[in-house]
Write a protein that holds these residues in place. Structure first.
Motif, PDB file in Angstrom:
ATOM      1  N   LEU A 181       0.861  -1.175   0.000  1.00 21.96           N
ATOM      2  CA  LEU A 181       0.000   0.000   0.000  1.00 21.96           C
ATOM      3  C   LEU A 181       0.900   1.228   0.000  1.00 21.96           C
ATOM      4  O   LEU A 181       1.770   1.373   0.857  1.00 21.96           O
ATOM      5  N   SER A 182       0.698   2.086  -0.958  1.00 21.04           N
ATOM      6  CA  SER A 182       1.439   3.341  -1.008  1.00 21.04           C
ATOM      7  C   SER A 182       0.472   4.456  -0.648  1.00 21.04           C
ATOM      8  O   SER A 182      -0.650   4.509  -1.165  1.00 21.04           O
ATOM      9  N   ALA A 183       0.886   5.334   0.251  1.00 25.75           N
ATOM     10  CA  ALA A 183       0.012   6.428   0.669  1.00 25.75           C
ATOM     11  C   ALA A 183       0.843   7.661   0.997  1.00 25.75           C
ATOM     12  O   ALA A 183       1.963   7.551   1.487  1.00 25.75           O
ATOM     13  N   ASN A 191       4.057  -1.882  10.829  1.00 29.81           N
ATOM     14  CA  ASN A 191       3.184  -2.650  11.722  1.00 29.81           C
ATOM     15  C   ASN A 191       2.133  -1.752  12.371  1.00 29.81           C
ATOM     16  O   ASN A 191       0.974  -2.138  12.504  1.00 29.81           O
ATOM     17  N   LEU A 192       2.567  -0.550  12.779  1.00 29.81           N
ATOM     18  CA  LEU A 192       1.616   0.379  13.382  1.00 29.81           C
ATOM     19  C   LEU A 192       0.585   0.856  12.370  1.00 29.81           C
ATOM     20  O   LEU A 192      -0.594   0.977  12.702  1.00 29.81           O
ATOM     21  N   VAL A 193       1.025   1.123  11.146  1.00 33.76           N
ATOM     22  CA  VAL A 193       0.081   1.548  10.109  1.00 33.76           C
ATOM     23  C   VAL A 193      -0.992   0.473   9.922  1.00 33.76           C
ATOM     24  O   VAL A 193      -2.187   0.763   9.902  1.00 33.76           O
ATOM     25  N   GLU A 194      -0.558  -0.776   9.811  1.00 28.04           N
ATOM     26  CA  GLU A 194      -1.520  -1.869   9.635  1.00 28.04           C
ATOM     27  C   GLU A 194      -2.445  -1.971  10.849  1.00 28.04           C
ATOM     28  O   GLU A 194      -3.664  -2.138  10.706  1.00 28.04           O
ATOM     29  N   GLN A 195      -1.896  -1.880  12.047  1.00 23.85           N
ATOM     30  CA  GLN A 195      -2.706  -1.951  13.272  1.00 23.85           C
ATOM     31  C   GLN A 195      -3.750  -0.843  13.288  1.00 23.85           C
ATOM     32  O   GLN A 195      -4.921  -1.086  13.575  1.00 23.85           O
ATOM     33  N   TYR A 196      -3.316   0.383  12.970  1.00 22.42           N
ATOM     34  CA  TYR A 196      -4.239   1.518  13.034  1.00 22.42           C
ATOM     35  C   TYR A 196      -5.318   1.439  11.954  1.00 22.42           C
ATOM     36  O   TYR A 196      -6.470   1.818  12.200  1.00 22.42           O
ATOM     37  N   ILE A 197      -4.979   0.937  10.794  1.00 25.99           N
ATOM     38  CA  ILE A 197      -5.992   0.768   9.751  1.00 25.99           C
ATOM     39  C   ILE A 197      -7.008  -0.289  10.188  1.00 25.99           C
ATOM     40  O   ILE A 197      -8.217  -0.070  10.109  1.00 25.99           O
ATOM     41  N   ALA A 198      -6.511  -1.421  10.671  1.00 27.96           N
ATOM     42  CA  ALA A 198      -7.406  -2.498  11.114  1.00 27.96           C
ATOM     43  C   ALA A 198      -8.310  -2.023  12.253  1.00 27.96           C
ATOM     44  O   ALA A 198      -9.524  -2.258  12.239  1.00 27.96           O
ATOM     45  N   GLU A 199      -7.721  -1.341  13.226  1.00 33.08           N
ATOM     46  CA  GLU A 199      -8.512  -0.845  14.347  1.00 33.08           C
ATOM     47  C   GLU A 199      -9.505   0.225  13.902  1.00 33.08           C
ATOM     48  O   GLU A 199     -10.647   0.244  14.363  1.00 33.08           O
ATOM     49  N   GLY A 200      -9.077   1.097  13.016  1.00 23.92           N
ATOM     50  CA  GLY A 200      -9.970   2.143  12.522  1.00 23.92           C
ATOM     51  C   GLY A 200     -11.189   1.562  11.824  1.00 23.92           C
ATOM     52  O   GLY A 200     -12.319   2.034  12.018  1.00 23.92           O
ATOM     53  N   LEU A 201     -10.982   0.528  11.026  1.00 25.30           N
ATOM     54  CA  LEU A 201     -12.102  -0.128  10.357  1.00 25.30           C
ATOM     55  C   LEU A 201     -13.044  -0.770  11.373  1.00 25.30           C
ATOM     56  O   LEU A 201     -14.268  -0.701  11.234  1.00 25.30           O
ATOM     57  N   LYS A 202     -12.476  -1.383  12.403  1.00 19.31           N
ATOM     58  CA  LYS A 202     -13.310  -1.985  13.453  1.00 19.31           C
ATOM     59  C   LYS A 202     -14.056  -0.917  14.242  1.00 19.31           C
ATOM     60  O   LYS A 202     -15.225  -1.102  14.602  1.00 19.31           O
ATOM     61  N   ARG A 244       7.481   8.580  16.114  1.00 25.35           N
ATOM     62  CA  ARG A 244       7.700   8.670  17.558  1.00 25.35           C
ATOM     63  C   ARG A 244       7.022   7.510  18.279  1.00 25.35           C
ATOM     64  O   ARG A 244       7.595   6.880  19.158  1.00 25.35           O
ATOM     65  N   ARG A 245       5.796   7.230  17.886  1.00 25.70           N
ATOM     66  CA  ARG A 245       5.049   6.119  18.508  1.00 25.70           C
ATOM     67  C   ARG A 245       5.749   4.783  18.232  1.00 25.70           C
ATOM     68  O   ARG A 245       5.875   3.947  19.124  1.00 25.70           O
ATOM     69  N   ALA A 246       6.209   4.596  17.005  1.00 24.09           N
ATOM     70  CA  ALA A 246       6.895   3.349  16.632  1.00 24.09           C
ATOM     71  C   ALA A 246       8.141   3.148  17.493  1.00 24.09           C
ATOM     72  O   ALA A 246       8.401   2.039  17.960  1.00 24.09           O
ATOM     73  N   ARG A 247       8.893   4.221  17.708  1.00 31.85           N
ATOM     74  CA  ARG A 247      10.082   4.119  18.561  1.00 31.85           C
ATOM     75  C   ARG A 247       9.683   3.793  19.999  1.00 31.85           C
ATOM     76  O   ARG A 247      10.292   2.954  20.652  1.00 31.85           O
ATOM     77  N   ARG A 248       8.629   4.448  20.487  1.00 33.05           N
ATOM     78  CA  ARG A 248       8.202   4.259  21.874  1.00 33.05           C
ATOM     79  C   ARG A 248       7.737   2.821  22.134  1.00 33.05           C
ATOM     80  O   ARG A 248       8.051   2.244  23.172  1.00 33.05           O
ATOM     81  N   VAL A 249       6.995   2.242  21.186  1.00 36.86           N
ATOM     82  CA  VAL A 249       6.477   0.876  21.393  1.00 36.86           C
ATOM     83  C   VAL A 249       7.384  -0.183  20.767  1.00 36.86           C
ATOM     84  O   VAL A 249       7.079  -1.374  20.828  1.00 36.86           O
ATOM     85  N   ARG A 250       8.479   0.274  20.158  1.00 38.52           N
ATOM     86  CA  ARG A 250       9.475  -0.629  19.551  1.00 38.52           C
ATOM     87  C   ARG A 250       8.859  -1.561  18.513  1.00 38.52           C
ATOM     88  O   ARG A 250       9.050  -2.778  18.544  1.00 38.52           O
ATOM     89  N   LYS A 251       8.100  -0.944  17.602  1.00 40.36           N
ATOM     90  CA  LYS A 251       7.507  -1.674  16.482  1.00 40.36           C
ATOM     91  C   LYS A 251       7.855  -0.954  15.193  1.00 40.36           C
ATOM     92  O   LYS A 251       7.982   0.272  15.185  1.00 40.36           O
TER      93      LYS A 251
END
Length: 142
Positions: A10-12, A35-46, A24-31
């Motif tokens: 996915l290009s955006a 992975n965060l983009v996918e998590q946030y898209i999945a959660e947003g859809l839910k 910043r969030r990725a560094r803080r949670v060490r992901k």
């Protein structure tokens, strides 16, 4: 709790401040950022599909909960429903919730059964481990 699925690219384009916040969030949670983009898209859809649900972080991981009752996870409502023969009214009374909130959790469960069943199984396994440890401690006192 998620399962590995085949990935597609996915290009955006994202505004610079949003990307900086994401990094910043990725560094803080060490992901990784992806992975965060996918998590946030999945959660947003839910979240769009299930108003009244929020995702909360905790020691056991990130999980769906009732937005109006952040201390109450969907899996907890579902186990209470199951223990009460599926009675929304009884579950609402036991958890001191409006029936509408129980229905929010039930709707999420109906659409995401595997995810919630995994949370239930993980909690059951932890409870079994904790009980075994407690019993071992008790036997040491005799």
């Amino acid at each position: 709790m998620s399962h590995t699925q085949p990935r597609r690219y996915l290009s955006a384009r994202v505004a610079a401040p949003i990307l900086e916040d994401l990094d910043r969030r990725a560094r803080r949670v060490r992901k990784p950022r992806s992975n965060l983009v996918e998590q946030y898209i999945a959660e947003g859809l839910k979240l769009d599909a299930h108003p009244g649900i929020a995702f909360v972080d905790g020691a056991a991981g990130r999980r769906p909960a009732l937005a109006a009752h952040r201390g109450l996870d969907v899996w907890e409502v579902v186990t209470t429903l199951q223990a009460n023969a599926g009675s929304v009214a009884d579950t609402a009374a036991l958890l001191v919730l409006p029936e509408a909130e129980v229905r929010v959790a039930l709707s999420y469960y109906a659409a995401n059964r595997r995810e919630i069943d995994e949370w239930i199984a993980a909690n059951d396994a932890l409870a079994t481990e904790l009980e075994a440890a407690w019993r071992k401690e008790q036997s040491a006192l005799r």
